[in-house]
Design a protein around this motif. Structure first.
Motif, short mmCIF file in Angstrom:
data_model
loop_
_atom_site.label_atom_id
_atom_site.label_comp_id
_atom_site.label_asym_id
_atom_site.label_seq_id
_atom_site.Cartn_x
_atom_site.Cartn_y
_atom_site.Cartn_z
N UNK A 185 39.28 32.03 33.27
CA UNK A 185 38.95 33.44 33.27
C UNK A 185 40.31 34.36 33.45
N UNK A 186 41.47 33.80 33.27
CA UNK A 186 42.56 34.50 33.68
C UNK A 186 42.66 35.89 33.00
N UNK A 187 42.33 36.00 31.80
CA UNK A 187 42.52 37.38 31.00
C UNK A 187 41.58 38.40 31.71
N UNK A 188 40.28 37.99 31.96
CA UNK A 188 39.33 38.93 32.82
C UNK A 188 39.76 39.30 34.01
N UNK A 189 40.20 38.48 34.80
CA UNK A 189 40.82 38.51 36.32
C UNK A 189 41.99 39.62 36.29
N UNK A 190 42.87 39.21 35.32
CA UNK A 190 44.20 40.11 35.40
C UNK A 190 43.84 41.54 34.84
N UNK A 191 42.74 41.80 33.95
CA UNK A 191 42.49 43.11 33.72
C UNK A 191 41.67 43.75 34.87
N UNK A 192 40.97 43.06 35.60
CA UNK A 192 40.27 43.79 36.62
C UNK A 192 41.10 44.06 37.89
N UNK A 193 42.15 43.07 38.05
CA UNK A 193 43.24 43.47 39.06
C UNK A 193 44.02 44.68 38.47
N UNK A 194 44.43 44.73 37.20
CA UNK A 194 44.99 45.86 36.79
C UNK A 194 44.33 47.15 37.14
N UNK A 195 43.15 47.05 36.74
CA UNK A 195 42.10 48.44 36.87
C UNK A 195 41.91 48.68 38.22
N UNK A 196 42.05 47.69 39.38
CA UNK A 196 41.90 47.80 40.59
C UNK A 196 43.28 48.39 41.24
N UNK A 197 44.43 48.23 40.54
CA UNK A 197 45.59 48.71 41.10
C UNK A 197 45.98 50.14 40.83
N UNK A 212 35.74 48.08 47.70
CA UNK A 212 35.02 48.06 46.44
C UNK A 212 35.78 47.22 45.51
N UNK A 213 37.05 46.67 45.64
CA UNK A 213 37.63 45.61 44.96
C UNK A 213 37.22 44.49 45.34
N UNK A 214 36.95 44.02 46.58
CA UNK A 214 36.50 42.76 47.04
C UNK A 214 34.84 42.43 46.50
N UNK A 215 34.15 43.32 46.76
CA UNK A 215 32.71 43.39 46.02
C UNK A 215 32.54 43.21 44.54
N UNK A 216 33.58 44.11 43.96
CA UNK A 216 33.69 43.92 42.49
C UNK A 216 33.85 42.46 42.10
N UNK A 217 34.92 41.83 42.79
CA UNK A 217 35.36 40.42 42.59
C UNK A 217 34.23 39.60 42.76
N UNK A 218 33.45 39.88 43.55
CA UNK A 218 32.25 38.66 44.04
C UNK A 218 31.41 38.76 43.05
N UNK A 219 30.82 39.93 42.50
CA UNK A 219 30.05 40.03 41.53
C UNK A 219 30.80 39.40 40.20
N UNK A 220 31.82 39.59 39.93
CA UNK A 220 32.59 39.24 38.64
C UNK A 220 32.84 37.69 38.63
N UNK A 221 33.02 36.95 39.81
CA UNK A 221 33.16 35.64 39.93
C UNK A 221 31.67 35.27 39.43
N UNK A 222 30.75 35.42 40.02
CA UNK A 222 29.31 34.85 39.73
C UNK A 222 29.02 35.18 38.12
N UNK A 223 29.33 36.32 37.84
CA UNK A 223 29.08 36.45 36.33
C UNK A 223 29.62 35.44 35.45
N UNK A 224 31.01 35.50 35.69
CA UNK A 224 31.80 34.59 34.81
C UNK A 224 31.60 33.25 34.85
N UNK A 225 31.28 32.73 36.16
CA UNK A 225 30.84 31.18 36.32
C UNK A 225 29.51 31.14 35.82
N UNK A 226 28.61 31.92 35.71
CA UNK A 226 27.35 31.84 35.15
C UNK A 226 27.56 31.44 33.30
N UNK A 227 28.71 32.21 32.83
CA UNK A 227 28.86 32.16 31.51
C UNK A 227 29.56 31.04 31.16
N UNK A 228 30.10 30.56 31.87
CA UNK A 228 31.09 29.29 31.81
C UNK A 228 30.56 28.11 31.10
#
Length: 228
Positions: A185-197, A212-228
């Motif tokens: 998921x590196x592309x999505x993670x990088x984009x989310x990190x840049x938006x957080x920065x 907010x960044x920590x909570x957002x990444x918790x949701x992002x992790x679970x949603x990405x893994x559901x689609x994996x």
């Protein structure tokens, strides 16, 4: 996916557990900025005299006051850069509290994740802090060129995204699984990190970004893994 994860995190800001971590996080950030201000102010006072004489002008005696105001402006600028390593350190210190609050509310069927010990959390925070500081020092030459915004947000977006996602993934997948998930998921993670920065460089707003960044990444992790 990233906007939906952010909105889900934002919607939980009224949670008492979030507010407790937010107060601690903001307090830690303000303490750091005050400490840095004091160091800069004392350093400026020590390096430069209280007054000096200019040809045809005479003695200039308001240097002390001018420097004090100048150091305040300097600290406002430094806070833009200080907030990136602060947000990174936040992951090792407060991430478990934020992740538990998110998962208990939005993913109640998940089993409890093992919590990171205080020593391990501090170790992760210091390691991440060191990596971000060294990487930004290495990139410092680019910060004085027209490429500065791209380098700053690209570099710190990658580092922040990697650190937040890795720490969250470790709780559920272990080290090998976390590394594999990051690669997937590196592309999505990088984009989310840049938006957080980006909001981390906005004074006052940046105080609320780490939680907010920590909570957002918790949701992002679970949603990405559901689609994996």
């Amino acid at each position: 996916m990233i906007p939906a994860s952010f909105l889900a995190a934002l919607g939980q800001m009224g949670d008492a557990r979030f507010q407790r971590v937010l107060v601690m996080g903001v307090g830690l950030t303000v303490a750091l900025l005050i400490g840095a201000y004091v160091l800069v102010f004392w350093g400026v006072q020590w390096l430069l005299p209280d007054s000096f004489t200019l040809p045809w002008v005479g003695e200039i005696s308001f240097v002390d006051e001018m420097l004090s105001w100048g150091s305040v402006l300097l600290m406002m600028v430094l806070s833009i850069f200080l907030m990136v390593p602060v947000a990174s350190a936040f992951t090792g210190i407060f991430l478990d509290d934020v992740a538990d609050a998110v998962e208990e509310t939005h993913y109640p069927t998940l089993p409890s994740a093992p919590r990171t010990s205080f020593a391990d959390g501090m170790g992760e925070a210091l390691t991440s802090l060191g990596v971000i500081v060294v990487a930004n020092l290495a990139a410092l030459v680019f910060y004085f060129t027209p490429l500065a915004p791209f380098v700053f947000y690209g570099l710190n977006g990658f580092l922040l995204g990697r650190e937040y996602f890795r720490m969250i993934a470790l709780r559920r997948l272990g080290k090998p699984g976390a590394r594999a998930a990051f690669r997937r998921h590196i592309a999505t993670i990088w984009a989310a990190g840049a938006l957080m920065a980006v909001p981390l460089t906005i004074p006052l707003v940046n105080l609320f970004v780490p939680i907010l960044g920590a909570a957002t990444f918790v949701h992002l992790f679970h949603r990405l893994e559901r689609q994996a």
